[in-house]
Design a protein around this motif. Sequence first.
Motif, PDB file in Angstrom:
ATOM      1  N   TYR A   1     -11.929 -29.211 -23.144  1.00 55.39           N
ATOM      2  CA  TYR A   1     -13.096 -28.543 -22.547  1.00 55.39           C
ATOM      3  C   TYR A   1     -12.713 -27.810 -21.264  1.00 55.39           C
ATOM      4  O   TYR A   1     -13.382 -26.866 -20.849  1.00 55.39           O
TER       5      TYR A   1
ATOM      6  N   TYR B   1     -21.637 -27.551 -17.242  1.00 55.91           N
ATOM      7  CA  TYR B   1     -20.239 -27.336 -17.597  1.00 55.91           C
ATOM      8  C   TYR B   1     -19.327 -27.479 -16.383  1.00 55.91           C
ATOM      9  O   TYR B   1     -19.658 -26.978 -15.304  1.00 55.91           O
TER      10      TYR B   1
ATOM     11  N   ILE C   1     -21.050 -28.824 -22.330  1.00 51.46           N
ATOM     12  CA  ILE C   1     -19.843 -28.336 -22.994  1.00 51.46           C
ATOM     13  C   ILE C   1     -18.724 -29.359 -22.791  1.00 51.46           C
ATOM     14  O   ILE C   1     -18.440 -29.769 -21.660  1.00 51.46           O
ATOM     15  N   CYS C   2     -18.104 -29.793 -23.898  1.00 50.30           N
ATOM     16  CA  CYS C   2     -17.148 -30.895 -23.830  1.00 50.30           C
ATOM     17  C   CYS C   2     -16.105 -30.745 -24.931  1.00 50.30           C
ATOM     18  O   CYS C   2     -15.995 -29.690 -25.555  1.00 50.30           O
TER      19      CYS C   2
END
Length: 725
Positions: A573, A532, A548-549
Motif C-alpha cells: 500500500y 490513506y 487503501i491498504c
Amino acid sequence: MPVRSADHIFQQAIAALNARQLADAERLFRRVLKSQPRHAGALNLLTIVLMNGGRFSEAETFIARAVALSGASDVSHYNYGLILKQLNRPADALRQFNQAAAINPTVSETFNNRGAVFNALGQYENAISDFDRAIALDPQSAAALCNRGKSLAKTKRYDEALASYDEALAREPGLIEAWLGRGNALTDRKHYDEALAAYDAVLGKRADLAEAWVGRGNVFYSLKRYDEALAAYDKAVAIAPALSEAWLGRGNVLTCLYSIPDSLSAYDKALVLAPELTAAWVACGNVFLRLKQHDKALASYDKALALNENLAKAWFGRGCVLTARGRHGEAFAAFDKAFALDAESIGLQDARLHSKMRICDWAGLTQDIDRQIMSVRDEKTSNPFPLLAIPTSPEDQLTAARSWVSTNFPQRQTVRGKIADRRHDRIHVGYVSADFHHHATAMLAAGMFECHDRSRFVVTAISIGPADASEMRRRLERSFDRFVDASVLSDAALLSLIEDAEIDILVDLKGFTEDERTRIFVSRAAPIQVSYLGYPATMGADFIDYLICDRVIIPESSRQHFSEKLVYLPHSYQVNDSRREISDRRITRLDCDLPATGFVFCCFNKSYKINPEIFDCWMGLLGQVDGAVLWLLDDNPTATANLRTEAAARGVDATRLVFAKQLPIADHLARHQLADLFLDTLPCNAHTTASDALWSGVPVLTQIGETFAGRVAASLLIAVGLPEL
C-alpha cells in the motif's frame, strides 16, 4: 450645628432611608457628618445608602471611619466585609468577617458571606464549614444552601452539591442562583439534558440572565453542537458585554470551528475584563500552540500557572509546547505534573504515556500500558494514535477509534447540497494534508501526485499545515492542478472551498495525527472520502468510506476490525517516490562516530517505538556479535541518556550505542550505506524509515505484528521480494 438639631436631621435621614428616598437620606446624613464627623450612626447608615446605590468605593471611606470609631460593632465589620467583597478584595473582606464573627457568632449571614469569600479565595473546605454553620443557625437559609452547593461542586462532590441546591429550592423554589448552580453541576457531571432543563427554568424567570445563556452555551459546546453554542454565547454577550465567561465560551467555539482570528479576539476581550481568568490564558495557549507560535503559547500557559500552579490543563499545554520544541524530558515532567493533578483525565494519560515512551523512561511502563489498554476496553475516550505503539489488538484500536469519534465528532451531516448537481468529464480528487512540505509523508507521495492521469483526473492539494522554503514544497506546488494553502481557513471556509472545487473523492492523509482537520470529513465535504497513508489504523468513522491498504497490512482475517471498506492494492500500500535523491557525498564511519570495523546494526525509528522487549533482543545480539554496534537516531537527549543507561544495566558497554544526528535527507540516505542490517521495532514497525533503508540498499529485518502499524515493514519486504526478512 447644635447636637439637638443634628439629632433631628439624623432622624429625618433615617425616615428618608426607611422610605427608600436614598438621595434625601444621603444629603441629610452628610449634613449630620459635616457638623459631627464622628457620628457613628450617620457613618454606618450613609454607608448603607451608598451600598444601596452600588457606590462601594465611596462607601468604604465611611465604613472605615465607622469601624475606627466603634470597633466592637459586628454590624460595622459585617458591612465593611460586604463592601470589600464587592470591591473584589476577598482577603481584606475575610478579615472584616472574621471580626464580625468573633464579636457575634450567632448571625447566620456573617458565616454565609464569609463562606462566599472563602469560595472566592479557593478555600472550599473552609467555605463549606462556614455554610454549614450558617445553615445550623438558620435552617431556612436558601442562600447558604445554594452557596454550599457551589463549594461542593468546586470540589467535584457533585451529588452533594445537587442535594444542597435541591434543599435550597425546596425552601425558595424561585431561587435563580440555585437553578443556575444546579445547571452548572449537571453540566460538569455530563447530565446535559437535565442541565438544559435547569437553565431553561432560570430563563423562564429571567430571560435576560446572561449567566444562564453561558450555561446553555457550555452544554452545547460539550455536546459539540457548535452552532447552538455560539448562538447562546452571542446572546450572553449581547445581554452582558462585560461577562468574561461569555467571551471565553465564544472563543472556545470559534477555536473548534478553526475561526482563529475571531477566537483570539474573543479571548482578548475575556482577559481585558478578567485578567485572572485562567481558562482564557490556557485557551490562548492552545490557539498559539495550534498556530505553532510556541513562545506565545508557553507565555500563556505560564501566565495561567502563575495564577494557579495546580492547573492541570496548563501543565498539559506546557507539555505539548515542549514536545513541539523537542524538549522531551521537560515535556514529560509537565505531563507528569498534569497527570498527578488530574489522574482521571484519559487525555492526560495518553499524553503522559506517549511522552514517557518518547524519552525511553521504562520505569513502571508495563503498569502504564496496562492502564491505558484497560481504559480502551472500558470504552473510555482515548486518543487512538498513541495506542499504535503499545501492544493493542486490531479490536482495541477499532474500539478506541469509535469512542474517539463518538466523543469528539458526534454531529453528522449528509452529503452537501451541490454535490448531486455536479457534471464534469474528469474525476476531481482532493488530497488533504498538513504535510505538504519537508515531511516524511511528502517524501513518500510526491511522485504519486505527479503520476495522476490528467486526462481522467483533476487533482487538488488542500494544504492545512505550514509551508516552508524547501524544494519539496516547491515540487509539490507544481505537482497538482491546483494547490490551495488552506492553513488559516475556518471550517466553514474550507468546506466552501472544497464544495466550490467540486471534489468527488477527498483523501485524508492525516487521520488522527497532529494538525488533522477531521471535522471537514465529518461534515461530508465530498461524496467519497478516503483514508490513506498518514494514519496506519482504522478511523472507526462512518464518514470515512474507504481505506487503501494491501493484504499484508490487513489480512482477510482482520477485515472486521476496520470500519472502512478496504481497497486492496496489489503489492504494498505504501507509495514511494522513484525520484528520491541519495547524496553522492562520501560519508565515512568516522564522520558518523562509528568504529572503523565491526558489524553495524541500525534502527532510525523514533524513540517511542523502542520498548524494553525489543531493546532486550538488540542487546542480546550485541552480546553475541563481537565488535558490533547499534546505530540509533538521536531523537532527543533524554532518550539517548536513558538508552545508554539501559544498555549498561543489561551488561552492554554503552559506547556500543551510537547516535545519529539529524542530517539533510539526501545525506541521511547516503549514510545508511554504512549500516549492515536495519533492525525493526514492534508493535509499531518502521514505515518511512523502512523505505529509507531499502531505498538505500540496507536490508531490513522485521517481525510481523498483529496490527496495521506492526505489519508495514513486512508489506514492503514482500513487495521487494525479500519475504525471508
